[in-house]
Scaffold this motif. Structure first.
Motif, PDB file in Angstrom:
ATOM      1  N   SER A   9      41.937  48.815  39.610  1.00  0.00           N
ATOM      2  CA  SER A   9      42.920  49.875  39.823  1.00  0.00           C
ATOM      3  C   SER A   9      44.163  49.371  40.535  1.00  0.00           C
ATOM      4  O   SER A   9      45.220  49.997  40.452  1.00  0.00           O
ATOM      5  CB  SER A   9      42.293  51.035  40.613  1.00  0.00           C
ATOM      6  N   ASN A  10      44.051  48.222  41.215  1.00  0.00           N
ATOM      7  CA  ASN A  10      45.222  47.653  41.879  1.00  0.00           C
ATOM      8  C   ASN A  10      46.083  46.838  40.929  1.00  0.00           C
ATOM      9  O   ASN A  10      47.131  46.329  41.326  1.00  0.00           O
ATOM     10  CB  ASN A  10      44.801  46.782  43.062  1.00  0.00           C
ATOM     11  N   GLY A  11      45.635  46.663  39.696  1.00  0.00           N
ATOM     12  CA  GLY A  11      46.476  46.015  38.685  1.00  0.00           C
ATOM     13  C   GLY A  11      46.288  44.528  38.533  1.00  0.00           C
ATOM     14  O   GLY A  11      47.144  43.861  37.955  1.00  0.00           O
ATOM     15  N   LYS A  12      45.187  43.971  39.027  1.00  0.00           N
ATOM     16  CA  LYS A  12      44.946  42.537  38.848  1.00  0.00           C
ATOM     17  C   LYS A  12      44.918  42.231  37.346  1.00  0.00           C
ATOM     18  O   LYS A  12      44.071  42.769  36.618  1.00  0.00           O
ATOM     19  CB  LYS A  12      43.625  42.149  39.511  1.00  0.00           C
ATOM     20  N   PRO A  13      45.812  41.379  36.848  1.00  0.00           N
ATOM     21  CA  PRO A  13      45.961  41.225  35.395  1.00  0.00           C
ATOM     22  C   PRO A  13      44.857  40.421  34.724  1.00  0.00           C
ATOM     23  O   PRO A  13      44.521  40.692  33.572  1.00  0.00           O
ATOM     24  CB  PRO A  13      47.320  40.521  35.259  1.00  0.00           C
ATOM     25  N   ASP A  14      44.314  39.431  35.406  1.00  0.00           N
ATOM     26  CA  ASP A  14      43.235  38.641  34.812  1.00  0.00           C
ATOM     27  C   ASP A  14      41.917  39.320  35.138  1.00  0.00           C
ATOM     28  O   ASP A  14      41.599  39.571  36.298  1.00  0.00           O
ATOM     29  CB  ASP A  14      43.251  37.211  35.361  1.00  0.00           C
ATOM     30  N   ASN A  15      41.136  39.641  34.118  1.00  0.00           N
ATOM     31  CA  ASN A  15      39.896  40.387  34.363  1.00  0.00           C
ATOM     32  C   ASN A  15      38.650  39.621  33.968  1.00  0.00           C
ATOM     33  O   ASN A  15      37.575  40.203  33.822  1.00  0.00           O
ATOM     34  CB  ASN A  15      39.929  41.733  33.639  1.00  0.00           C
ATOM     35  N   GLY A  16      38.761  38.302  33.827  1.00  0.00           N
ATOM     36  CA  GLY A  16      37.581  37.513  33.516  1.00  0.00           C
ATOM     37  C   GLY A  16      36.515  37.593  34.582  1.00  0.00           C
ATOM     38  O   GLY A  16      35.324  37.471  34.283  1.00  0.00           O
ATOM     39  N   TYR A  17      36.913  37.824  35.836  1.00  0.00           N
ATOM     40  CA  TYR A  17      35.960  37.900  36.939  1.00  0.00           C
ATOM     41  C   TYR A  17      34.935  39.011  36.728  1.00  0.00           C
ATOM     42  O   TYR A  17      33.863  38.987  37.331  1.00  0.00           O
ATOM     43  CB  TYR A  17      36.696  38.118  38.261  1.00  0.00           C
TER      44      TYR A  17
END
Length: 331
Positions: A9-17
């Motif tokens: 929700s904070n907009g972290k663009p890389d979501n591989g985690y």
């Protein structure tokens, strides 16, 4: 959950985690089943004691369990610098309580841990802290997670006398033997001895090894690239840190020594150091405020960075996957 850990929700663009999971060779680690876990701990108090990494793990667990039962927050107490005691109660038929106890040194401390305006610490190694000590006998599952504050400059008192200092050239006292890692070992030992002495019923006591931070040493902590790696480390790529290895060793050894206690009181070690060390991608980084840098908004060169705590969902969920297995094994 702390808003800083809500990376999606904070907009972290890389979501591989969100997709990487730890699987030890030869071991099929199952994901936490919220309904099954609530049944396994029905009527019990689960306590997470230590620094903000303990709270991080507790909040991850609460989020998972909330998918099947909405908890009531029965107590929340905050002072400056995050002095927090939170308690969530999952109502009947579960009657499960999860509490967090802020105690970054596990012993009494005066200094930066209670006032960020200060730069140093004074630790009293023979004085364990309330409120966790007052509640210890009532805890059915106790998870101890601390370590990141111990490398701060400090003066140490033990039995009313100065026992030494660490990184305090301004104080005319001898450096403490073993450095801050030696202090850490002594504190862990005393905590486990205290828990053994004050626990009258069955209890599972889990001590977590340290989950290292991933600030990139090539940059200042607040540089936009200090915590921006989008992928896990490959095998053999993890930077070695001697102090982290020694702190892990201290927990493994003190945990093993504590296992030789009475029947019904079980001590175990949640060894997360290696799996956490491989996950520099799993921290919030600069994405600690909702929508601050998403949707193409430019990021300045200097930003506040969090490369210590874990996005949730994210790598911290694996800590609880392992904890579930320990709870199941304890009966």
């Amino acid at each position: 959950m702390k808003s800083t850990e809500k990376c999606v929700s904070n907009g972290k663009p890389d979501n591989g985690y969100l997709n990487w999971r730890w699987q030890q060779a030869g071991c099929n680690l199952s994901e936490l089943d919220p309904a099954e876990f609530l049944r396994a701990v029905r009527g019990k108090l689960l306590a997470f004691v230590g620094d903000s990494t303990a709270r991080n793990q507790a909040e991850s667990l609460v989020c998972f369990l909330s998918t099947v039962s909405r908890p009531e927050t029965t107590h929340r107490y905050e002072e400056p610098v995050g002095h927090e005691f939170w308690r969530w109660v999952f109502p009947a038929p579960h009657n499960v309580t999860i509490s967090t106890y802020w105690s970054p040194f596990l012993v009494r401390a005066e200094g930066r841990s209670v006032d960020y305006a200060m730069t140093q610490e004074t630790l009293f190694l023979d004085a364990l802290t309330e409120p966790w000590t007052a509640d210890v006998d009532a805890m059915d599952v106790m998870v101890i997670s601390a370590g990141h504050w111990f490398n701060h400059p400090a003066v140490y008192y033990d039995d009313g006398q100065i026992a030494g200092v660490f990184s305090r050239p301004d104080v005319n006292e001898t450096d403490i033997g073993g450095g801050y890692v030696g202090v850490y070992r002594k504190v862990i030992r005393r905590v486990l001895e205290y828990v053994n002495e004050k626990s009258s019923g069955d209890k599972l006591v889990v001590v977590s090894t340290i989950a290292p931070a991933h600030f990139d040493a090539r940059y200042a902590w607040n540089h936009r690239d200090a915590c921006s790696r989008p992928n896990p480390y490959d095998e053999g790529e993890v930077p070695e840190d001697a102090n982290t290895a020694e702190m892990r060793k201290a927990v493994l050894e003190e945990g093993a020594a504590a296992k030789r206690q009475r029947r019904g009181l079980r001590f175990d070690v949640l060894d997360v150091t290696r799996l956490a060390s491989m996950r520099p991608d799993g921290h919030p980084g600069a994405y600690i405020v909702k929508d601050r840098y998403c949707a193409g908004k430019p990021m300045p060169e200097t930003v506040n960075n969090d490369c210590l705590h874990w996005c949730a969902p994210g790598p911290v969920d694996t800590f609880n996957d392992i904890l579930v297995q320990m709870v199941a094994a304890s009966g």
